[in-house]
Write a protein that holds these residues in place. Structure first.
Motif, PDB file in Angstrom:
ATOM      1  N   THR A  34       1.106   8.330   0.684  1.00  0.00           N
ATOM      2  CA  THR A  34       2.165   7.620  -0.037  1.00  0.00           C
ATOM      3  C   THR A  34       3.209   7.004   0.891  1.00  0.00           C
ATOM      4  OG1 THR A  34       3.479   9.623  -0.361  1.00  0.00           O
ATOM      5  CG2 THR A  34       1.878   9.049  -2.093  1.00  0.00           C
ATOM      6  N   HIS A  35       3.093   7.282   2.182  1.00  0.00           N
ATOM      7  CA  HIS A  35       3.992   6.700   3.175  1.00  0.00           C
ATOM      8  C   HIS A  35       3.228   5.761   4.116  1.00  0.00           C
ATOM      9  CE1 HIS A  35       6.545   9.895   1.716  1.00  0.00           C
ATOM     10  NE2 HIS A  35       7.553   9.441   2.448  1.00  0.00           N
ATOM     11  N   SER A  36       2.169   5.167   3.602  1.00  0.00           N
ATOM     12  CA  SER A  36       1.300   4.342   4.448  1.00  0.00           C
ATOM     13  C   SER A  36       1.255   2.894   3.972  1.00  0.00           C
ATOM     14  CB  SER A  36      -0.119   4.915   4.430  1.00  0.00           C
ATOM     15  OG  SER A  36      -0.720   4.701   3.166  1.00  0.00           O
ATOM     16  N   LEU A  37       0.787   2.047   4.872  1.00  0.00           N
ATOM     17  CA  LEU A  37       0.568   0.646   4.511  1.00  0.00           C
ATOM     18  C   LEU A  37      -0.511   0.533   3.433  1.00  0.00           C
ATOM     19  CD1 LEU A  37       0.712  -0.997   8.051  1.00  0.00           C
ATOM     20  CD2 LEU A  37       2.476  -1.011   6.271  1.00  0.00           C
ATOM     21  N   LEU A  38      -1.484   1.437   3.464  1.00  0.00           N
ATOM     22  CA  LEU A  38      -2.537   1.459   2.448  1.00  0.00           C
ATOM     23  C   LEU A  38      -1.943   1.640   1.050  1.00  0.00           C
ATOM     24  CD1 LEU A  38      -5.570   1.535   1.721  1.00  0.00           C
ATOM     25  CD2 LEU A  38      -5.519   3.998   2.188  1.00  0.00           C
ATOM     26  N   PHE A  39      -1.002   2.580   0.907  1.00  0.00           N
ATOM     27  CA  PHE A  39      -0.346   2.821  -0.379  1.00  0.00           C
ATOM     28  C   PHE A  39       0.482   1.598  -0.787  1.00  0.00           C
ATOM     29  CE2 PHE A  39       3.098   4.900  -2.952  1.00  0.00           C
ATOM     30  CZ  PHE A  39       2.300   5.320  -4.003  1.00  0.00           C
ATOM     31  N   LEU A  40       1.174   0.986   0.162  1.00  0.00           N
ATOM     32  CA  LEU A  40       1.979  -0.200  -0.118  1.00  0.00           C
ATOM     33  C   LEU A  40       1.096  -1.326  -0.653  1.00  0.00           C
ATOM     34  CD1 LEU A  40       5.007  -1.154   0.364  1.00  0.00           C
ATOM     35  CD2 LEU A  40       4.104  -2.257   2.404  1.00  0.00           C
ATOM     36  N   VAL A  41      -0.043  -1.538  -0.019  1.00  0.00           N
ATOM     37  CA  VAL A  41      -0.985  -2.573  -0.464  1.00  0.00           C
ATOM     38  C   VAL A  41      -1.575  -2.217  -1.832  1.00  0.00           C
ATOM     39  CG1 VAL A  41      -3.229  -3.653   0.054  1.00  0.00           C
ATOM     40  CG2 VAL A  41      -1.506  -3.400   1.857  1.00  0.00           C
ATOM     41  N   LEU A  42      -1.900  -0.947  -2.050  1.00  0.00           N
ATOM     42  CA  LEU A  42      -2.429  -0.506  -3.339  1.00  0.00           C
ATOM     43  C   LEU A  42      -1.416  -0.763  -4.458  1.00  0.00           C
ATOM     44  CD1 LEU A  42      -4.595   1.006  -5.039  1.00  0.00           C
ATOM     45  CD2 LEU A  42      -3.359   3.102  -4.485  1.00  0.00           C
ATOM     46  N   ILE A  43      -0.175  -0.391  -4.247  1.00  0.00           N
ATOM     47  CA  ILE A  43       0.862  -0.614  -5.254  1.00  0.00           C
ATOM     48  C   ILE A  43       1.043  -2.106  -5.501  1.00  0.00           C
ATOM     49  CG2 ILE A  43       3.345  -0.371  -5.734  1.00  0.00           C
ATOM     50  CD1 ILE A  43       1.723   2.221  -6.141  1.00  0.00           C
ATOM     51  N   ALA A  44       1.077  -2.897  -4.435  1.00  0.00           N
ATOM     52  CA  ALA A  44       1.217  -4.352  -4.585  1.00  0.00           C
ATOM     53  C   ALA A  44       0.047  -4.929  -5.392  1.00  0.00           C
ATOM     54  CB  ALA A  44       1.297  -5.018  -3.216  1.00  0.00           C
ATOM     55  N   SER A  45      -1.157  -4.467  -5.109  1.00  0.00           N
ATOM     56  CA  SER A  45      -2.342  -4.953  -5.832  1.00  0.00           C
ATOM     57  C   SER A  45      -2.304  -4.559  -7.302  1.00  0.00           C
ATOM     58  CB  SER A  45      -3.616  -4.405  -5.187  1.00  0.00           C
ATOM     59  OG  SER A  45      -3.729  -4.862  -3.866  1.00  0.00           O
ATOM     60  N   LEU A  46      -1.918  -3.324  -7.580  1.00  0.00           N
ATOM     61  CA  LEU A  46      -1.818  -2.867  -8.973  1.00  0.00           C
ATOM     62  C   LEU A  46      -0.754  -3.655  -9.731  1.00  0.00           C
ATOM     63  CD1 LEU A  46      -2.191   1.000  -8.528  1.00  0.00           C
ATOM     64  CD2 LEU A  46      -3.805  -0.559  -9.653  1.00  0.00           C
ATOM     65  N   MET A  47       0.370  -3.890  -9.094  1.00  0.00           N
ATOM     66  CA  MET A  47       1.426  -4.661  -9.762  1.00  0.00           C
ATOM     67  C   MET A  47       0.984  -6.106  -9.988  1.00  0.00           C
ATOM     68  SD  MET A  47       5.082  -3.252  -8.377  1.00  0.00           S
ATOM     69  CE  MET A  47       4.805  -3.716  -6.677  1.00  0.00           C
ATOM     70  N   ASN A  48       0.292  -6.694  -9.032  1.00  0.00           N
ATOM     71  CA  ASN A  48      -0.203  -8.067  -9.206  1.00  0.00           C
ATOM     72  C   ASN A  48      -1.185  -8.155 -10.363  1.00  0.00           C
ATOM     73  OD1 ASN A  48       1.256  -9.474  -7.290  1.00  0.00           O
ATOM     74  ND2 ASN A  48      -0.199  -9.033  -5.667  1.00  0.00           N
ATOM     75  N   ALA A  49      -1.987  -7.110 -10.541  1.00  0.00           N
ATOM     76  CA  ALA A  49      -2.993  -7.114 -11.603  1.00  0.00           C
ATOM     77  C   ALA A  49      -2.394  -6.861 -12.986  1.00  0.00           C
ATOM     78  CB  ALA A  49      -4.063  -6.062 -11.305  1.00  0.00           C
ATOM     79  N   PHE A  50      -1.331  -6.027 -13.056  1.00  0.00           N
ATOM     80  CA  PHE A  50      -0.855  -5.577 -14.361  1.00  0.00           C
ATOM     81  C   PHE A  50       0.591  -5.918 -14.691  1.00  0.00           C
ATOM     82  CE2 PHE A  50      -4.226  -2.557 -13.137  1.00  0.00           C
ATOM     83  CZ  PHE A  50      -5.115  -2.818 -14.177  1.00  0.00           C
ATOM     84  N   PHE A  51       1.324  -6.480 -13.756  1.00  0.00           N
ATOM     85  CA  PHE A  51       2.747  -6.681 -13.991  1.00  0.00           C
ATOM     86  C   PHE A  51       3.148  -8.093 -13.597  1.00  0.00           C
ATOM     87  CE2 PHE A  51       7.289  -5.776 -13.483  1.00  0.00           C
ATOM     88  CZ  PHE A  51       7.500  -5.091 -14.665  1.00  0.00           C
ATOM     89  N   PRO A  52       3.606  -8.915 -14.560  1.00  0.00           N
ATOM     90  CA  PRO A  52       3.840 -10.322 -14.274  1.00  0.00           C
ATOM     91  C   PRO A  52       5.185 -10.661 -13.599  1.00  0.00           C
ATOM     92  CG  PRO A  52       4.255  -9.875 -16.576  1.00  0.00           C
ATOM     93  CD  PRO A  52       3.748  -8.594 -15.973  1.00  0.00           C
ATOM     94  N   ASN A  53       6.141  -9.747 -13.565  1.00  0.00           N
ATOM     95  CA  ASN A  53       7.478 -10.086 -13.077  1.00  0.00           C
ATOM     96  C   ASN A  53       7.558  -9.986 -11.556  1.00  0.00           C
ATOM     97  OD1 ASN A  53      10.282  -9.929 -12.331  1.00  0.00           O
ATOM     98  ND2 ASN A  53      10.732  -9.651 -14.494  1.00  0.00           N
ATOM     99  N   ASP A  54       7.667 -11.136 -10.897  1.00  0.00           N
ATOM    100  CA  ASP A  54       7.688 -11.177  -9.428  1.00  0.00           C
ATOM    101  C   ASP A  54       8.926 -10.519  -8.830  1.00  0.00           C
ATOM    102  OD1 ASP A  54       5.234 -12.397  -9.184  1.00  0.00           O
ATOM    103  OD2 ASP A  54       6.068 -14.429  -9.125  1.00  0.00           O
ATOM    104  N   VAL A  55      10.076 -10.625  -9.504  1.00  0.00           N
ATOM    105  CA  VAL A  55      11.299 -10.028  -8.971  1.00  0.00           C
ATOM    106  C   VAL A  55      11.179  -8.503  -8.960  1.00  0.00           C
ATOM    107  CG1 VAL A  55      13.807  -9.800  -9.246  1.00  0.00           C
ATOM    108  CG2 VAL A  55      12.701 -11.987  -9.717  1.00  0.00           C
ATOM    109  N   VAL A  56      10.636  -7.937 -10.019  1.00  0.00           N
ATOM    110  CA  VAL A  56      10.450  -6.482 -10.073  1.00  0.00           C
ATOM    111  C   VAL A  56       9.445  -6.042  -9.015  1.00  0.00           C
ATOM    112  CG1 VAL A  56       9.635  -4.549 -11.492  1.00  0.00           C
ATOM    113  CG2 VAL A  56      11.100  -6.304 -12.500  1.00  0.00           C
ATOM    114  N   LYS A  57       8.331  -6.766  -8.923  1.00  0.00           N
ATOM    115  CA  LYS A  57       7.319  -6.422  -7.913  1.00  0.00           C
ATOM    116  C   LYS A  57       7.920  -6.449  -6.512  1.00  0.00           C
ATOM    117  CE  LYS A  57       4.293  -9.484  -9.403  1.00  0.00           C
ATOM    118  NZ  LYS A  57       3.072 -10.292  -9.625  1.00  0.00           N
ATOM    119  N   THR A  58       8.641  -7.492  -6.208  1.00  0.00           N
ATOM    120  CA  THR A  58       9.250  -7.613  -4.880  1.00  0.00           C
ATOM    121  C   THR A  58      10.271  -6.501  -4.652  1.00  0.00           C
ATOM    122  OG1 THR A  58       8.923 -10.003  -4.923  1.00  0.00           O
ATOM    123  CG2 THR A  58      10.540  -9.149  -3.354  1.00  0.00           C
TER     124      THR A  58
END
Length: 159
Positions: A69-93
């Motif tokens: 959970t403190h890795s770049l892998l987790f950061l990319v996973l969260i970013a990918s999940l948000m891109n797939a399921f969450f449309p708000n770019d400000v929240v994602k960022t």
């Protein structure tokens, strides 16, 4: 770092980003706080771990603390999940900015983080401190000043 320092780190980073990118500071800060707390889901004593104890226990059992959970892998996973399921770019960022602030703060501790998990390589700054130390108090104070500065900037006021 303690939860309160991570929260303030997420606020400071989100306000700075909102100022630079001209984004909605209120949404950015709310998301930044969530992102700043998210990596510690692997620790049952964390603010998020206490709210979601079963999930925290499962993640800690599988990976331990300050690894996945403190890795770049987790950061990319969260970013990918948000891109797939969450449309708000400000929240994602905001969430991602908060997570990065968490990583940076934890790299300033003696234990560091496994930024490149699954590789067993600990990443920390050359000068570190202990969680809850007086140095963390100084970091907290600096983050407070940064938050006030950028808070006034994004609200249109200047010092």
């Amino acid at each position: 770092m303690t939860g309160k320092t991570h929260i303030l780190g997420g606020i400071a980073a989100s306000l700075a980003y909102a100022h630079i990118a001209n984004e909605d500071p209120m949404i950015m800060v709310g998301a930044g706080i969530v992102g700043a707390l998210l990596p510690d889901i692997c620790h049952s004593g964390s603010k998020l771990g206490r709210k979601l104890p079963l999930l925290s226990k499962i993640i800690n059992t599988l990976f331990g603390h300050r690894t996945f959970t403190h890795s770049l892998l987790f950061l990319v996973l969260i970013a990918s999940l948000m891109n797939a399921f969450f449309p708000n770019d400000v929240v994602k960022t905001g969430i991602l900015v908060g997570m990065v602030s968490h990583y940076i703060l934890d790299m300033a501790t003696r234990n560091g983080i496994k930024l490149f998990f699954p590789l067993n390589l600990t990443v920390r700054f050359p000068v570190t401190t202990r969680t809850g130390s007086k140095v963390e108090g100084i970091v907290f104070s600096i983050l407070t000043l940064i938050s006030f500065y950028y808070g006034f900037q994004v609200l249109g006021f200047y010092l």
